[in-house]
Motif scaffolding. Sequence first.
Motif, PDB file in Angstrom:
ATOM      1  N   SER A   1      43.042  23.042  19.956  1.00 20.11           N
ATOM      2  CA  SER A   1      42.251  21.894  19.512  1.00 20.11           C
ATOM      3  C   SER A   1      42.640  20.643  20.279  1.00 20.11           C
ATOM      4  O   SER A   1      41.783  19.848  20.692  1.00 20.11           O
ATOM      5  CB  SER A   1      42.437  21.658  18.021  1.00 20.11           C
ATOM      6  OG  SER A   1      41.991  22.749  17.284  1.00 20.11           O
TER       7      SER A   1
ATOM      8  N   ILE B   1      44.083  20.543  23.285  1.00 23.55           N
ATOM      9  CA  ILE B   1      43.647  20.711  24.678  1.00 23.55           C
ATOM     10  C   ILE B   1      42.154  20.421  24.802  1.00 23.55           C
ATOM     11  O   ILE B   1      41.720  19.688  25.699  1.00 23.55           O
ATOM     12  CB  ILE B   1      44.000  22.125  25.184  1.00 23.55           C
ATOM     13  CG1 ILE B   1      45.509  22.276  25.304  1.00 23.55           C
ATOM     14  CG2 ILE B   1      43.329  22.398  26.524  1.00 23.55           C
ATOM     15  CD1 ILE B   1      45.968  23.693  25.598  1.00 23.55           C
ATOM     16  N   LEU B   2      41.359  20.982  23.910  1.00 25.50           N
ATOM     17  CA  LEU B   2      39.917  20.736  23.938  1.00 25.50           C
ATOM     18  C   LEU B   2      39.593  19.270  23.660  1.00 25.50           C
ATOM     19  O   LEU B   2      38.663  18.702  24.237  1.00 25.50           O
ATOM     20  CB  LEU B   2      39.204  21.644  22.947  1.00 25.50           C
ATOM     21  CG  LEU B   2      39.156  23.120  23.323  1.00 25.50           C
ATOM     22  CD1 LEU B   2      38.528  23.930  22.189  1.00 25.50           C
ATOM     23  CD2 LEU B   2      38.387  23.316  24.609  1.00 25.50           C
TER      24      LEU B   2
ATOM     25  N   PHE C   1      41.540  16.628  24.411  1.00 30.26           N
ATOM     26  CA  PHE C   1      41.853  15.860  25.620  1.00 30.26           C
ATOM     27  C   PHE C   1      40.827  16.116  26.722  1.00 30.26           C
ATOM     28  O   PHE C   1      40.439  15.202  27.450  1.00 30.26           O
ATOM     29  CB  PHE C   1      43.262  16.169  26.118  1.00 30.26           C
ATOM     30  CG  PHE C   1      44.336  15.508  25.316  1.00 30.26           C
ATOM     31  CD1 PHE C   1      44.283  14.152  25.019  1.00 30.26           C
ATOM     32  CD2 PHE C   1      45.411  16.243  24.836  1.00 30.26           C
ATOM     33  CE1 PHE C   1      45.267  13.539  24.277  1.00 30.26           C
ATOM     34  CE2 PHE C   1      46.401  15.634  24.094  1.00 30.26           C
ATOM     35  CZ  PHE C   1      46.336  14.280  23.803  1.00 30.26           C
ATOM     36  N   LEU C   2      40.379  17.353  26.840  1.00 31.07           N
ATOM     37  CA  LEU C   2      39.344  17.668  27.823  1.00 31.07           C
ATOM     38  C   LEU C   2      38.049  16.917  27.505  1.00 31.07           C
ATOM     39  O   LEU C   2      37.401  16.359  28.400  1.00 31.07           O
ATOM     40  CB  LEU C   2      39.091  19.177  27.862  1.00 31.07           C
ATOM     41  CG  LEU C   2      38.027  19.654  28.848  1.00 31.07           C
ATOM     42  CD1 LEU C   2      38.466  19.377  30.273  1.00 31.07           C
ATOM     43  CD2 LEU C   2      37.754  21.131  28.647  1.00 31.07           C
ATOM     44  N   GLY C   3      37.683  16.880  26.234  1.00 34.40           N
ATOM     45  CA  GLY C   3      36.485  16.135  25.831  1.00 34.40           C
ATOM     46  C   GLY C   3      36.620  14.645  26.107  1.00 34.40           C
ATOM     47  O   GLY C   3      35.673  14.003  26.580  1.00 34.40           O
TER      48      GLY C   3
ATOM     49  N   TYR D   1      38.529  13.304  28.414  1.00 30.62           N
ATOM     50  CA  TYR D   1      38.489  13.145  29.875  1.00 30.62           C
ATOM     51  C   TYR D   1      37.043  13.152  30.391  1.00 30.62           C
ATOM     52  O   TYR D   1      36.660  12.322  31.213  1.00 30.62           O
ATOM     53  CB  TYR D   1      39.306  14.249  30.537  1.00 30.62           C
ATOM     54  CG  TYR D   1      39.317  14.189  32.037  1.00 30.62           C
ATOM     55  CD1 TYR D   1      40.059  13.233  32.708  1.00 30.62           C
ATOM     56  CD2 TYR D   1      38.573  15.092  32.793  1.00 30.62           C
ATOM     57  CE1 TYR D   1      40.069  13.174  34.081  1.00 30.62           C
ATOM     58  CE2 TYR D   1      38.572  15.039  34.164  1.00 30.62           C
ATOM     59  CZ  TYR D   1      39.328  14.075  34.811  1.00 30.62           C
ATOM     60  OH  TYR D   1      39.324  14.009  36.178  1.00 30.62           O
ATOM     61  N   LEU D   2      36.256  14.080  29.891  1.00 32.88           N
ATOM     62  CA  LEU D   2      34.852  14.154  30.309  1.00 32.88           C
ATOM     63  C   LEU D   2      34.073  12.915  29.857  1.00 32.88           C
ATOM     64  O   LEU D   2      33.241  12.375  30.599  1.00 32.88           O
ATOM     65  CB  LEU D   2      34.204  15.426  29.767  1.00 32.88           C
ATOM     66  CG  LEU D   2      34.703  16.734  30.376  1.00 32.88           C
ATOM     67  CD1 LEU D   2      34.071  17.915  29.653  1.00 32.88           C
ATOM     68  CD2 LEU D   2      34.411  16.786  31.853  1.00 32.88           C
TER      69      LEU D   2
ATOM     70  N   TRP E   1      35.355   9.958  29.334  1.00 32.79           N
ATOM     71  CA  TRP E   1      35.835   8.847  30.153  1.00 32.79           C
ATOM     72  C   TRP E   1      35.141   8.853  31.522  1.00 32.79           C
ATOM     73  O   TRP E   1      34.728   7.811  32.031  1.00 32.79           O
ATOM     74  CB  TRP E   1      37.354   8.945  30.319  1.00 32.79           C
ATOM     75  CG  TRP E   1      37.931   7.808  31.089  1.00 32.79           C
ATOM     76  CD1 TRP E   1      38.344   7.817  32.395  1.00 32.79           C
ATOM     77  CD2 TRP E   1      38.144   6.481  30.618  1.00 32.79           C
ATOM     78  NE1 TRP E   1      38.802   6.598  32.755  1.00 32.79           N
ATOM     79  CE2 TRP E   1      38.689   5.751  31.674  1.00 32.79           C
ATOM     80  CE3 TRP E   1      37.917   5.856  29.402  1.00 32.79           C
ATOM     81  CZ2 TRP E   1      39.021   4.408  31.556  1.00 32.79           C
ATOM     82  CZ3 TRP E   1      38.250   4.517  29.296  1.00 32.79           C
ATOM     83  CH2 TRP E   1      38.795   3.812  30.360  1.00 32.79           C
TER      84      TRP E   1
END
Length: 134
Positions: free
Chosen positions: A33, A35-36, A38-40, A42-43, A45
């Motif tokens: 959760s 990791i997902l 932070f990925l969300g 980042y996208l 941003w």
Amino acid sequence: MAAVSTNPFLELSEAWMSLYPTIHWLLHHPVLSLILGFLGLYLLWGLLRGLVQITENLWIRLLKSPWWLAKILWEAAGRRLHLIAPGTIASSAPASSQRDRLLEVIAQLEALQREQSQLLQAAKEQLQNLDRVR
């Protein structure tokens, strides 16, 4: 008698998780959760940076457009004024001035032709002198 104590919050959360299995999965897998998440972020941003860059370029182009238009008009006017010599009428130049200009060009060409023939004669004489020396 045994009193059945039920927790309304527990019942509500179980009902809610049964309605939304994705959230149930995310709560039971906290590392994935994060990791997902932070990925969300980042996208998101990157998307926001792209939008900021697009709006910045748009404002720059909008603010430059009057200067760009003025430059085009200035160059067009300069080209137009260059084609029309001072003292001539914009519609058409008189035929006599065109004739005079043509006569000047012909005279210059004849002078260049005479000079060319003189240079050819001098080159021939130099070649003959070189042949005599050998």
